[in-house]
Design an enzyme around this catalytic site. Structure first.
Site, mmCIF file in Angstrom:
data_model
loop_
_atom_site.group_PDB
_atom_site.id
_atom_site.type_symbol
_atom_site.label_atom_id
_atom_site.label_comp_id
_atom_site.label_asym_id
_atom_site.label_seq_id
_atom_site.Cartn_x
_atom_site.Cartn_y
_atom_site.Cartn_z
ATOM 1 N N VAL A 191 5.270 -59.446 89.666
ATOM 2 C CA VAL A 191 6.513 -59.773 90.361
ATOM 3 C C VAL A 191 7.473 -60.506 89.417
ATOM 4 O O VAL A 191 8.677 -60.227 89.411
ATOM 5 C CB VAL A 191 6.239 -60.596 91.642
ATOM 6 C CG1 VAL A 191 7.536 -60.996 92.327
ATOM 7 C CG2 VAL A 191 5.361 -59.797 92.598
ATOM 8 N N CYS A 192 6.940 -61.396 88.607
ATOM 9 C CA CYS A 192 7.787 -62.112 87.642
ATOM 10 C C CYS A 192 8.425 -61.132 86.658
ATOM 11 O O CYS A 192 9.599 -61.264 86.314
ATOM 12 C CB CYS A 192 6.979 -63.178 86.899
ATOM 13 S SG CYS A 192 6.377 -64.492 87.979
ATOM 14 N N ALA A 193 7.648 -60.152 86.224
ATOM 15 C CA ALA A 193 8.177 -59.135 85.304
ATOM 16 C C ALA A 193 9.317 -58.359 85.965
ATOM 17 O O ALA A 193 10.376 -58.154 85.346
ATOM 18 C CB ALA A 193 7.062 -58.183 84.870
ATOM 19 N N THR A 250 2.974 -61.661 84.898
ATOM 20 C CA THR A 250 2.589 -61.273 86.251
ATOM 21 C C THR A 250 3.594 -60.225 86.736
ATOM 22 O O THR A 250 4.745 -60.213 86.309
ATOM 23 C CB THR A 250 2.559 -62.486 87.199
ATOM 24 O OG1 THR A 250 3.847 -63.081 87.236
ATOM 25 C CG2 THR A 250 1.518 -63.509 86.754
ATOM 26 N N MET A 281 12.520 -60.530 86.131
ATOM 27 C CA MET A 281 13.234 -60.680 84.861
ATOM 28 C C MET A 281 13.832 -59.351 84.397
ATOM 29 O O MET A 281 14.938 -59.316 83.855
ATOM 30 C CB MET A 281 12.307 -61.257 83.787
ATOM 31 C CG MET A 281 11.840 -62.689 84.076
ATOM 32 S SD MET A 281 13.193 -63.887 84.247
ATOM 33 C CE MET A 281 13.248 -64.116 86.027
#
Length: 152
Positions: A45-47, A43, A50
């Site tokens: 935002v998660c990318a 996803t 990280m």
């Protein structure tokens, strides 16, 4: 389950990272540890969350901090995702089985959705929680704020 709070002793755990290496929290005593929880791989935002950890590896190192990316995704998925994102050094831990077990222990598991909160938990060199922030699921944590807490 009660959410982890400042002053708590961080519950110990062992999880495999995206390279199938067992990562034991207690092995990092003497360093600060940032548990950077993201709901799901693959996803946007998660990318970005990280990738920010990876981009600031030198800053974390300078601050005697190990940043760990945490989610309920299985190891093979996290491994492929890390390759796509060009994350070569940051360890992305899989809290897949028992499903969300560590997130549950930390009080960060969202039962209805079946994944973790988006959250940052900072643990000091002695294993005590010094900062906890839970974000709206669609909000990207401010990496400068995170680094600021690591510097304290």
């Amino acid at each position: 389950m009660k959410r982890i709070a400042v002053g708590d002793i961080a519950p110990d755990f062992t999880l495999n990272d995206n390279r199938k290496r067992p990562i034991h929290l207690a092995d990092y005593r003497g360093k600060k540890v940032l548990l950077s929880w993201h709901p799901l791989a693959w996803t946007k935002v998660c990318a970005e969350q990280m990738k920010a950890l990876e981009a600031h590896l030198a800053d974390f190192s300078r601050l005697n901090t190990v940043a760990l990316g945490m989610s309920i995704d299985p190891v093979p998925s996290k491994n492929q995702w890390a390759k796509q994102l060009l994350i070569a050094e940051t360890m992305l831990l899989s809290d897949f089985w028992p499903h969300g077990g560590v997130a549950l222990t930390y009080g960060l598991f969202r039962d209805v959705e079946g994944y973790s909160e988006r959250a940052n938990v900072l643990i000091d060199a002695s294993g005590n929680v010094t900062w906890v922030k839970v974000y709206p699921v669609h909000d990207l944590p401010d990496i400068d704020e995170v680094l600021g807490h690591c510097a304290e």
